[in-house]
Scaffold this motif. Structure first.
Motif, mmCIF file in Angstrom:
data_model
loop_
_atom_site.group_PDB
_atom_site.id
_atom_site.type_symbol
_atom_site.label_atom_id
_atom_site.label_comp_id
_atom_site.label_asym_id
_atom_site.label_seq_id
_atom_site.Cartn_x
_atom_site.Cartn_y
_atom_site.Cartn_z
ATOM 1 N N GLU A 154 40.884 4.838 -9.089
ATOM 2 C CA GLU A 154 40.313 5.165 -10.391
ATOM 3 C C GLU A 154 40.121 6.673 -10.499
ATOM 4 O O GLU A 154 39.816 7.347 -9.515
ATOM 5 N N LEU A 155 40.285 7.199 -11.713
ATOM 6 C CA LEU A 155 40.055 8.613 -11.931
ATOM 7 C C LEU A 155 39.489 8.833 -13.332
ATOM 8 O O LEU A 155 39.700 8.008 -14.230
ATOM 9 N N THR A 156 38.770 9.934 -13.478
ATOM 10 C CA THR A 156 38.172 10.294 -14.762
ATOM 11 C C THR A 156 38.608 11.713 -15.119
ATOM 12 O O THR A 156 39.336 12.367 -14.369
ATOM 13 N N LYS A 157 38.109 12.189 -16.239
ATOM 14 C CA LYS A 157 38.481 13.540 -16.661
ATOM 15 C C LYS A 157 38.033 14.585 -15.645
ATOM 16 O O LYS A 157 38.657 15.655 -15.532
ATOM 17 N N ARG A 158 36.968 14.307 -14.896
ATOM 18 C CA ARG A 158 36.516 15.286 -13.907
ATOM 19 C C ARG A 158 37.476 15.369 -12.729
ATOM 20 O O ARG A 158 37.584 16.410 -12.086
ATOM 21 N N PRO A 163 38.930 21.301 -9.867
ATOM 22 C CA PRO A 163 39.995 21.564 -8.887
ATOM 23 C C PRO A 163 39.849 20.786 -7.581
ATOM 24 O O PRO A 163 40.822 20.230 -7.074
ATOM 25 N N ALA A 164 38.634 20.761 -7.014
ATOM 26 C CA ALA A 164 38.444 20.076 -5.739
ATOM 27 C C ALA A 164 38.672 18.574 -5.880
ATOM 28 O O ALA A 164 39.339 17.945 -5.049
ATOM 29 N N ARG A 165 38.121 17.986 -6.929
ATOM 30 C CA ARG A 165 38.307 16.548 -7.145
ATOM 31 C C ARG A 165 39.753 16.228 -7.463
ATOM 32 O O ARG A 165 40.273 15.181 -7.072
ATOM 33 N N ARG A 166 40.426 17.124 -8.186
ATOM 34 C CA ARG A 166 41.830 16.907 -8.511
ATOM 35 C C ARG A 166 42.682 16.817 -7.250
ATOM 36 O O ARG A 166 43.475 15.890 -7.082
ATOM 37 N N VAL A 167 42.491 17.770 -6.357
ATOM 38 C CA VAL A 167 43.281 17.775 -5.120
ATOM 39 C C VAL A 167 42.967 16.537 -4.285
ATOM 40 O O VAL A 167 43.864 15.905 -3.726
ATOM 41 N N ALA A 168 41.694 16.165 -4.195
ATOM 42 C CA ALA A 168 41.310 14.984 -3.423
ATOM 43 C C ALA A 168 41.941 13.729 -4.002
ATOM 44 O O ALA A 168 42.422 12.859 -3.265
ATOM 45 N N MET A 169 41.962 13.611 -5.328
ATOM 46 C CA MET A 169 42.543 12.436 -5.974
ATOM 47 C C MET A 169 44.044 12.365 -5.736
ATOM 48 O O MET A 169 44.594 11.313 -5.419
ATOM 49 N N VAL A 170 44.713 13.505 -5.857
ATOM 50 C CA VAL A 170 46.164 13.528 -5.644
ATOM 51 C C VAL A 170 46.497 13.183 -4.195
ATOM 52 O O VAL A 170 47.425 12.419 -3.918
ATOM 53 N N ARG A 171 45.734 13.731 -3.269
ATOM 54 C CA ARG A 171 45.978 13.425 -1.854
ATOM 55 C C ARG A 171 45.725 11.957 -1.551
ATOM 56 O O ARG A 171 46.443 11.338 -0.758
ATOM 57 N N ARG A 172 44.712 11.380 -2.182
ATOM 58 C CA ARG A 172 44.423 9.959 -1.990
ATOM 59 C C ARG A 172 45.610 9.106 -2.447
ATOM 60 O O ARG A 172 46.054 8.193 -1.751
ATOM 61 N N GLU A 180 54.185 13.168 0.629
ATOM 62 C CA GLU A 180 53.419 14.381 0.847
ATOM 63 C C GLU A 180 53.191 15.093 -0.482
ATOM 64 O O GLU A 180 54.068 15.112 -1.343
ATOM 65 N N VAL A 181 52.019 15.692 -0.619
ATOM 66 C CA VAL A 181 51.731 16.504 -1.795
ATOM 67 C C VAL A 181 52.549 17.782 -1.698
ATOM 68 O O VAL A 181 52.625 18.404 -0.645
ATOM 69 N N VAL A 182 53.173 18.182 -2.805
ATOM 70 C CA VAL A 182 54.011 19.380 -2.803
ATOM 71 C C VAL A 182 53.195 20.605 -2.438
ATOM 72 O O VAL A 182 53.602 21.418 -1.627
ATOM 73 N N ALA A 183 52.021 20.747 -3.044
ATOM 74 C CA ALA A 183 51.158 21.893 -2.778
ATOM 75 C C ALA A 183 49.785 21.580 -3.340
ATOM 76 O O ALA A 183 49.629 20.699 -4.183
ATOM 77 N N ASP A 184 48.778 22.339 -2.866
ATOM 78 C CA ASP A 184 47.451 22.178 -3.432
ATOM 79 C C ASP A 184 47.388 22.713 -4.859
ATOM 80 O O ASP A 184 46.488 22.392 -5.608
ATOM 81 N N ARG A 185 48.326 23.574 -5.191
ATOM 82 C CA ARG A 185 48.436 24.080 -6.558
ATOM 83 C C ARG A 185 49.842 23.776 -7.055
ATOM 84 O O ARG A 185 50.764 23.639 -6.258
ATOM 85 N N PRO A 186 50.024 23.713 -8.375
ATOM 86 C CA PRO A 186 51.357 23.433 -8.901
ATOM 87 C C PRO A 186 52.363 24.459 -8.407
ATOM 88 O O PRO A 186 52.055 25.643 -8.290
#
Length: 214
Positions: A154-158, A163-172, A180-186
């Motif tokens: 599950e994810l929300t707008k936050r 940024p920190a939650r975004r990276v954690a969600m993508v890694r999850r 593998e995640v391409v990068a921590d940033r686009p």
């Protein structure tokens, strides 16, 4: 032009073309997703852009068309889908139906479905937190999906804007998908293309898309 309630107005798809010179590509994809969903095809966007010819912003419009998909039911679902692409996640099925592995029938419809990996992502907008009944339905849906051996994220707008939650969600999600995640940033190749989040999309009573500045 089209007619709405007896009035001649500019068709939503022509407004989309006109906005090509003033909006970023992400915003153009968001609007394009909704036009394509209502039309049932991306072909309308291609046809009108071809008919309009060398309009201002045509390069941005053509790039946006590469990313327009049918299936996103809200502006944030479109933005989250593009976020997944920026971080190298495989493209999900949009609002796909999930059925029980034992053949007992329908389980739920997921916003983002990776069927082969049995992973579902669900964007929870404000309306998911409004009533007990809605919250109870969401919990029940998650339990049914997980009982059938799916991973449910599950994810929300936050999770999108922080940024920190975004990276954690993508890694999850990446762990569940086995990628593998391409990068921590686009990646640099995307910089300036999907950076703007300056608009939101609503639908008026006539079904015409409306862009508002936040």
């Amino acid at each position: 032009m089209t007619t709405v309630a007896g009035l001649r107005v500019v068709a939503g798809v022509d407004v989309w073309v006109d906005l090509g010179s003033v909006l970023g590509i992400e915003d153009l994809v968001v609007i394009g997703d909704q036009i394509a969903r209502r039309a049932g095809s991306v072909d309308l966007l291609h046809r009108v852009l071809e008919r309009r010819g060398a309009v201002r912003g045509v390069r941005s419009l053509r790039e946006a068309l590469r990313w327009v998909r049918i299936g996103s039911e809200s502006a944030m679902e479109s933005r989250v889908r593009l976020l997944f692409a920026r971080y190298g996640l495989p493209e999900p099925e949009l609002n796909g139906e999930i059925t029980a592995a034992d053949g007992s029938g329908f389980v739920c419809r997921g916003d983002f479905v990776w069927r082969d990996q049995k992973v579902v992502g669900e964007y929870q907008g404000r309306h998911h937190f409004g009533t007990f009944d809605r919250g109870d339905d969401d919990i029940s849906r998650r339990l049914l999906v997980e009982d059938d051996d799916w991973k449910y994220v599950e994810l929300t707008k936050r999770d999108y804007f922080n940024p920190a939650r975004r990276v954690a969600m993508v890694r999850r999600l990446a762990r569940h998908l086995g990628v593998e995640v391409v990068a921590d940033r686009p990646p640099k190749a995307w910089n300036g293309r999907f950076a703007t989040t300056s608009t939101c999309l609503t639908a008026g009573p006539d079904g015409v898309s409306v862009v508002r500045r936040r």
